[in-house]
Design an enzyme around this catalytic site. Sequence first.
Site, PDB file in Angstrom:
ATOM      1  N   ARG A 103       0.833  -1.212   0.000  1.00  0.00           N
ATOM      2  CA  ARG A 103       0.000   0.000   0.000  1.00  0.00           C
ATOM      3  C   ARG A 103       0.864   1.256   0.000  1.00  0.00           C
ATOM      4  O   ARG A 103       0.576   2.226  -0.704  1.00  0.00           O
ATOM      5  CB  ARG A 103      -0.909  -0.010   1.225  1.00  0.00           C
ATOM      6  CG  ARG A 103      -2.049  -1.015   1.155  1.00  0.00           C
ATOM      7  CD  ARG A 103      -2.735  -1.184   2.507  1.00  0.00           C
ATOM      8  NE  ARG A 103      -3.934  -2.016   2.408  1.00  0.00           N
ATOM      9  CZ  ARG A 103      -4.459  -2.684   3.423  1.00  0.00           C
ATOM     10  NH1 ARG A 103      -3.893  -2.633   4.617  1.00  0.00           N
ATOM     11  NH2 ARG A 103      -5.551  -3.415   3.239  1.00  0.00           N
ATOM     12  N   HIS A 160       0.909  -5.096  12.496  1.00  0.00           N
ATOM     13  CA  HIS A 160       0.020  -4.956  11.341  1.00  0.00           C
ATOM     14  C   HIS A 160      -1.259  -4.317  11.866  1.00  0.00           C
ATOM     15  O   HIS A 160      -2.231  -4.987  12.227  1.00  0.00           O
ATOM     16  CB  HIS A 160      -0.281  -6.320  10.727  1.00  0.00           C
ATOM     17  CG  HIS A 160      -1.354  -6.279   9.670  1.00  0.00           C
ATOM     18  ND1 HIS A 160      -1.297  -5.445   8.588  1.00  0.00           N
ATOM     19  CD2 HIS A 160      -2.516  -6.966   9.555  1.00  0.00           C
ATOM     20  CE1 HIS A 160      -2.376  -5.621   7.839  1.00  0.00           C
ATOM     21  NE2 HIS A 160      -3.133  -6.540   8.411  1.00  0.00           N
TER      22      HIS A 160
END
Length: 337
Positions: free
Chosen positions: A174, A198
Amino acid sequence: MTLTSSPDAPRTRAAQSARSTKLAVIGAGAVGSSVAYAAMLRGSARTIALYDLKTDKVRAEVLDLAHGSPLASGTRIIGGDDISCVAGADVVVITAGAAQQPGQTRLDLAGVNVGILRSLLPQLLEQAPDAVYVLVTNPCDVLTVAAQQIVRAYDPAFPDGRILSSGTVLDTSRLRNLLSWMTGVDARSIHATIVGEHGDSEFGLWSSANIGQVPLADWADENGERPFDLDRLHALEQEVAGAAYEVIRGKGATNLAIGVAAARIVEAILRDERAVLPVSTPLTDYHGVSGVAMSVPSVVGRHGVERTLDVPMDERELAAFARSADALRAVQESLGL
């Protein structure tokens, strides 16, 4: 019941090179089906087994994948509601668990998904004792620690590196995508990594990020302006960390990109690539952090995580790494891990 596609389906070169490999995907929901689909398209493994307790759902997904396989990699697709379909798998990707809801953090999911893992893992270990286990279910960092404890109770000699999670592989993708939009440079030529949890406390390793060979801090646009000051970098971190929430609000789940990310990890393992990927594993004295699983650049090969790389961090990054570890440790302690 286990379904199987024809063993005589056409084989591409990618599938032929992976002739003896088997990938098992646990969970036929949006994420699990996307993992299997991405792996089938990419020819990640010679055989893909999809397992789920929901008989009609998994049967339909296996058939749908098998119908498309001859037009893609030719991968053999099997699966069903009988866990024996995963027997002998080289890699097991676990996606089963409660789904993240709009407004819900990954860490909110911890309790229920740890419980699912305690029930599921011993059954999988009976079928695939030599597999590398890749957790995608969230919160993947906390679940990786839980998985290590569960597996050690089952087999004290089970190697640590064979339990990992997808970590920040997708988050890093991303970030590279965002930087590509901002600079007009192909994302594959941008080298920047998200590390830590995460989740909400993840952060970018800006001190070692570069575009081509140019340090990110020195990158200038066509007008000679350097856009990447600390405020912009912090905004990028927030945008990456919040990306999943935006997708969930819009379509109910994140599934396509994590499918590709998981397939990429599987390939690194099955092809023994020794690729450097920011997967999550339990750490021991990594920049002073122990007892939690976090994503750091790691060498991934046939035996899972072969080693974690001792990446230099500046003072800001070291502080962020410690904060991320503290956030995960608090959740683990609340769960008795």
